[in-house]
Design a protein around this motif. Structure first.
Motif, short mmCIF file in Angstrom:
data_model
loop_
_atom_site.label_atom_id
_atom_site.label_comp_id
_atom_site.label_asym_id
_atom_site.label_seq_id
_atom_site.Cartn_x
_atom_site.Cartn_y
_atom_site.Cartn_z
N ASN A 1 -7.98 -73.38 54.67
CA ASN A 1 -7.14 -74.29 53.91
C ASN A 1 -6.92 -75.63 54.60
O ASN A 1 -6.61 -76.63 53.93
CB ASN A 1 -5.77 -73.64 53.66
CG ASN A 1 -5.87 -72.45 52.72
OD1 ASN A 1 -6.91 -72.21 52.12
ND2 ASN A 1 -4.79 -71.69 52.60
N VAL A 2 -7.04 -75.68 55.92
CA VAL A 2 -6.75 -76.93 56.63
C VAL A 2 -8.01 -77.61 57.16
O VAL A 2 -7.92 -78.63 57.83
CB VAL A 2 -5.79 -76.66 57.81
CG1 VAL A 2 -4.42 -76.30 57.29
CG2 VAL A 2 -6.33 -75.57 58.73
N LEU A 3 -9.18 -77.07 56.85
CA LEU A 3 -10.43 -77.68 57.31
C LEU A 3 -11.28 -78.13 56.13
O LEU A 3 -12.50 -78.13 56.19
CB LEU A 3 -11.21 -76.70 58.18
CG LEU A 3 -10.53 -76.24 59.47
CD1 LEU A 3 -11.44 -75.31 60.26
CD2 LEU A 3 -10.14 -77.43 60.34
N TYR B 1 -3.26 -84.43 54.39
CA TYR B 1 -3.01 -83.22 53.63
C TYR B 1 -2.00 -83.48 52.51
O TYR B 1 -0.97 -84.15 52.73
CB TYR B 1 -2.48 -82.11 54.54
CG TYR B 1 -3.46 -81.68 55.60
CD1 TYR B 1 -4.52 -80.83 55.29
CD2 TYR B 1 -3.35 -82.14 56.90
CE1 TYR B 1 -5.43 -80.44 56.26
CE2 TYR B 1 -4.26 -81.75 57.89
CZ TYR B 1 -5.29 -80.91 57.56
OH TYR B 1 -6.19 -80.54 58.52
N ARG B 2 -2.29 -82.94 51.35
CA ARG B 2 -1.39 -83.10 50.22
C ARG B 2 -0.13 -82.28 50.44
O ARG B 2 -0.19 -81.12 50.84
CB ARG B 2 -2.08 -82.66 48.93
CG ARG B 2 -1.22 -82.85 47.68
CD ARG B 2 -2.00 -82.57 46.43
NE ARG B 2 -2.58 -81.24 46.42
CZ ARG B 2 -3.27 -80.73 45.39
NH1 ARG B 2 -3.47 -81.48 44.33
NH2 ARG B 2 -3.76 -79.53 45.45
N LYS B 3 1.01 -82.88 50.19
CA LYS B 3 2.28 -82.21 50.40
C LYS B 3 2.39 -80.97 49.53
O LYS B 3 2.05 -80.98 48.35
CB LYS B 3 3.43 -83.17 50.08
CG LYS B 3 4.81 -82.57 50.32
CD LYS B 3 5.91 -83.57 50.00
CE LYS B 3 7.29 -82.96 50.24
NZ LYS B 3 8.37 -83.92 49.95
N GLY B 4 2.86 -79.87 50.13
CA GLY B 4 3.04 -78.65 49.36
C GLY B 4 2.73 -77.40 50.17
O GLY B 4 2.37 -77.46 51.35
N THR B 5 2.90 -76.28 49.51
CA THR B 5 2.68 -74.97 50.12
C THR B 5 1.54 -74.27 49.40
O THR B 5 1.44 -74.32 48.17
CB THR B 5 3.94 -74.10 50.04
OG1 THR B 5 5.02 -74.79 50.68
CG2 THR B 5 3.73 -72.76 50.72
N GLN B 6 0.70 -73.60 50.16
CA GLN B 6 -0.40 -72.84 49.59
C GLN B 6 -0.46 -71.46 50.22
O GLN B 6 -0.47 -71.33 51.44
CB GLN B 6 -1.74 -73.57 49.81
CG GLN B 6 -2.93 -72.87 49.17
CD GLN B 6 -4.22 -73.65 49.35
OE1 GLN B 6 -4.24 -74.71 49.97
NE2 GLN B 6 -5.31 -73.14 48.81
N THR C 1 -0.14 -71.90 54.18
CA THR C 1 -0.27 -73.28 54.65
C THR C 1 0.84 -74.14 54.06
O THR C 1 1.18 -73.99 52.88
CB THR C 1 -1.63 -73.87 54.24
OG1 THR C 1 -2.68 -73.03 54.74
CG2 THR C 1 -1.81 -75.27 54.80
N TYR C 2 1.39 -75.03 54.89
CA TYR C 2 2.39 -75.98 54.40
C TYR C 2 2.10 -77.35 54.99
O TYR C 2 1.81 -77.49 56.18
CB TYR C 2 3.81 -75.57 54.80
CG TYR C 2 4.85 -76.60 54.42
CD1 TYR C 2 5.25 -76.74 53.09
CD2 TYR C 2 5.37 -77.47 55.37
CE1 TYR C 2 6.17 -77.70 52.73
CE2 TYR C 2 6.30 -78.44 55.01
CZ TYR C 2 6.69 -78.55 53.69
OH TYR C 2 7.60 -79.51 53.32
N ALA C 3 2.16 -78.38 54.14
CA ALA C 3 1.99 -79.76 54.56
C ALA C 3 3.18 -80.57 54.09
O ALA C 3 3.61 -80.46 52.94
CB ALA C 3 0.69 -80.34 54.00
N SER C 4 3.74 -81.39 54.99
CA SER C 4 4.96 -82.13 54.68
C SER C 4 4.71 -83.45 53.98
O SER C 4 5.58 -83.96 53.27
CB SER C 4 5.73 -82.41 55.97
OG SER C 4 5.01 -83.31 56.80
N ALA D 1 -1.14 -70.41 59.05
CA ALA D 1 -1.28 -69.15 59.77
C ALA D 1 -1.99 -68.16 58.85
O ALA D 1 -1.79 -68.18 57.63
CB ALA D 1 0.08 -68.60 60.20
N GLY D 2 -2.83 -67.32 59.44
CA GLY D 2 -3.59 -66.39 58.63
C GLY D 2 -3.91 -65.11 59.37
O GLY D 2 -3.78 -65.01 60.60
#
Length: 713
Positions: free
Chosen positions: A191-193, A225-230, A247-250, A263-264
């Protein structure tokens, strides 16, 4: 009267300012749902002009740059959009509705640059702007090969992965040891790459000279990163049975801070093959601080420990008897499956990046990185005992069914198969097809008044360990010299200290293990003459023990030229590498050439590349790329038998690589086509491999050096 003049001067001033800039307006929506997207980053390339879209997806950019510009529309989870725009001072330019497409949800990389469907609807309008709406998409061939066979295993164009360049925030991630990326270092961070740029083959990259298989650059800047939770949960019947990722981005706040965390967990009690357990965690953090309108600092850190039970490569004979899922590496212990060959990886990474917009057309991005940790591969070692391998060649039916009498001079003996014993061995194999852990524990003990007590171990479980410490620095400059000419340049420095040793994990019920090689006698059998006949226990180092020391510098420059119907580029590179081995044991076989530091080996290299693109129409491109370079052999291939001595491969020299390719690309709303013809010639390649003799899992490998010259068409 004075107030009237003041108002008049204000209006004149406003009109003058407005006349010196262009206002660009538009709306960004999801291509699939057509819903507006909030907090999309809309910017002018090579400038500090940036805006975020509103809740309705609208944005308004004020640009004081004259002439043709490139606008980047970026949002986490969507493919980037690069739009060529033309300034008209004093005017408002409506860009219309811009559609962003979702990233694919699989783990395969983005590949070619393509056009949006809307950009292809009118050939006449887009033929002069083929560099217009660009975005990252999937290439059918590479997508299929990566998904079906695995991107870490499938050889694109028949070449190994060291011929491609993997980068993280401009930092080269290919290992100095073998030139290949360690894919497990970022496992579970899907999700973060996803902010990736991928060039195929000899195509140009803004971050490095690249290899003949192309370059993949991953960005982990927190503000991207787009703000939100995944939250993601999925299942599989391959390496793992289930996977969970959060995943969370502020997003960037008013104070200039942004962060993203992930975290996974991936887990399998048993994968597709028998006895292949899998357990992996992943942790990621990226924090960015915007220092001012031109500078930002970003910290990235991730830690992805993982453990995987391996599966055995089986012959047709074994598969015919046991089936394709059979794995000879495991056996039952206390009612549970235990795998003898397990790979453990723990290599956390820390990186600090500085992003600096020097002016409206020039960016300087720099970073430092430190990575440390360990990679271990477990195995069974044994002395004065029979092989524990259930598929040891003397235990298989084919051993008896393919016997020959003794040779008679230069002629081989008669064919004398023993079918009776072949059938018996098949029956025995079916009854004992897995590793017998209990038998090994029993062999390591002796009878006593209270039952059994430990003695010298005949069998032990050990680990081939590599503990690396890598420090790296990089800096990349990107500048637009004029409307047609762009310049890229960069440098990467890496320093490696790699500790390699044999680590005793488990005495398997025994008391100690003797650190000698029973295939030799006297001093020749000693792993370390400074500590002869040493009794080792769990947690001790034995067998081999040495350091690799390496330093590399890679620099490149390139010029890119963009015109209406053509594009071309020229690039060059320079690199220098030096390697050294430091022996920590005085091996009995190589008493005078194993302890201490070896001679330092230095390689100096150059490279040149160029490419040309002709825009046939808005839907058709013709692309030619060519390059010639020399490169240093990998650290692994420089030393002929690094586990035992300081010997350097005789005649080792730089590798020579020549590559050329021609591409025809066609894109339409319903059809995407790429036809590629390529030629690659690699000369002076040194390959150092390790062959295990028939006596199963002998810890001292037989080394084979092959000086190869290969060509692929």
């Amino acid at each position: 009267m004075i107030k009237k003049y003041f108002v008049f001067l204000l209006l004149c001033s406003f009109s003058f300012v407005f006349a010196q800039e262009t206002v660009f307006r538009g709306i960004v929506v999801d291509a699939r749902t057509q819903n507006p997207i909030q907090n999309v980053v809309v910017s002018i390339q090579n400038s500090s002009i940036t805006k975020l879209t509103s809740k309705t997806g609208q944005f308004e950019l004020h640009s004081s740059i004259n002439g043709e510009q490139l606008s980047l529309i970026h949002s986490q989870g969507f493919k980037d959009l690069l739009l060529k725009i033309q300034s008209k001072f004093g005017h408002i330019v409506y860009l219309g509705t811009l559609q962003l497409e979702d990233l694919y949800t699989d783990e395969t990389p983005a590949t070619l640059i393509t056009l949006l469907d809307s950009d292809l609807s009118d050939d006449s309008s887009s033929s002069e702007m083929t560099s217009g709406l660009l975005q990252s998409s999937k290439d059918a061939f590479l997508q299929a090969s990566a998904f079906n066979w695995g991107q870490a295993r499938f050889k694109v164009r028949g070449l190994d992965s060291e011929n491609g360049t993997m980068m993280l925030n401009g930092m080269t991630m290919n290992k100095i040891y073998d030139g290949r990326p360690q894919w497990n270092n970022w496992g579970g961070l899907n999700n973060v790459l996803r902010n990736q740029e991928f060039s195929v083959g000899g195509a140009i990259s803004n971050y490095t000279f690249g290899g003949v298989l192309g370059t993949r650059q991953i960005a982990t800047r927190a503000s991207l990163y787009r703000k939100g939770t995944q939250l993601t949960f999925s299942g599989s019947n391959s390496a793992y049975t289930w996977r969970a990722i959060g995943t969370y981005a502020s997003g960037m706040n008013a104070s200039g801070w942004a962060y993203a965390i992930s975290a996974g967990k991936r887990y399998a009690g048993e994968g597709y093959f028998e006895g292949t357990n899998f357990n992996a965690d992943s942790f990621f953090i990226s924090v960015e601080k915007k220092l001012n309108s031109r500078q930002s600092l970003n910290f990235t850190g991730f830690y992805t420990p993982n453990s995987r039970g391996k599966n055995s490569p089986n012959t047709d004979e074994v598969i015919g008897i046991m089936g394709e899922k059979y794995n000879s590496y495991w056996g039952f212990q206390s009612g549970e499956k235990r795998n003898a060959k397990v790979k453990n990886i723990e290599e956390p990474l820390l990186m600090l990046n500085h992003y600096f917009k020097i002016d409206e057309k020039t960016n300087l991005n720099s970073g430092i990185m430190y990575q440390f940790g360990k990679v271990g591969n477990s195995n069974i070692d044994y002395q004065n005992a029979n092989s524990p391998d259930p598929v040891y060649y003397r235990k298989m039916p084919s051993y008896f069914s393919s016997l020959y009498a003794k040779d008679q001079g230069e002629f081989s003996g008669e064919f004398t198969p023993d079918y009776e014993n072949a059938e018996k061995s098949k029956t025995a194999f079916l009854e004992n097809s897995q590793i017998d852990w209990d038998a090994m524990y029993l062999a390591n003990q002796k009878p006593s008044q209270n039952g059994y007590e430990p003695k010298q171990s005949h069998y032990v479980l050990y680990e081939d360990r590599t503990d690396d410490k890598t420090f790296a620095f990089n800096s990349t400059l990107n500048s637009q010299i004029n409307s047609n000419l762009f310049f890229d340049g960069g440098i990467v420095y890496r320093s490696l200290k790699s500790h390699n040793f044999q680590y005793l994990l488990d005495l398997l019920g025994g008391e100690y293990f003797v650190d000698i090689d029973l295939f030799y006698k006297g001093n020749l059998s000693q792993s370390d003459l400074l500590h002869p006949d040493r009794q080792v226990k769990e947690g001790d180092i034995y067998g081999y023990n040495y350091n690799f020391l390496a330093n590399t510098i890679d620099a490149f420059t390139q010029f890119k030229f963009f015109y209406n119907k053509t594009e071309f580029y020229l690039g060059q590179s320079y690199s220098i590498s030096n390697y050294q081995r430091e022996g920590l044991y005085q091996n009995g076989i190589y008493a005078n050439n194993s302890l201490g530091k070896s001679d330092k080996v230095t390689f100096e290299n150059f490279g040149f590349k160029g490419g040309f693109t002709y825009k046939i129409s808005g839907r058709q491109w013709f692309i030619v790329n060519a390059e010639h370079l020399t490169r240093a052999p990998s650290l692994r291939n420089t030393f002929s038998n690094s586990r035992l001595n300081n010997n350097i491969v005789k005649g080792i020299e730089n590798e020579n690589v020549t590559s050329a390719e021609a591409n025809y690309v066609y894109r339409s709303p319903k059809l995407k086509l790429r036809f590629t013809a390529y030629y690659t010639l690699i000369k002076n390649t040194s390959k150092t491999s390790f062959s295990t003799p028939k006596e199963y899992l002998i810890r001292e490998p037989v080394t084979i050096q092959q000086m190869l010259s290969s060509a692929r068409l």
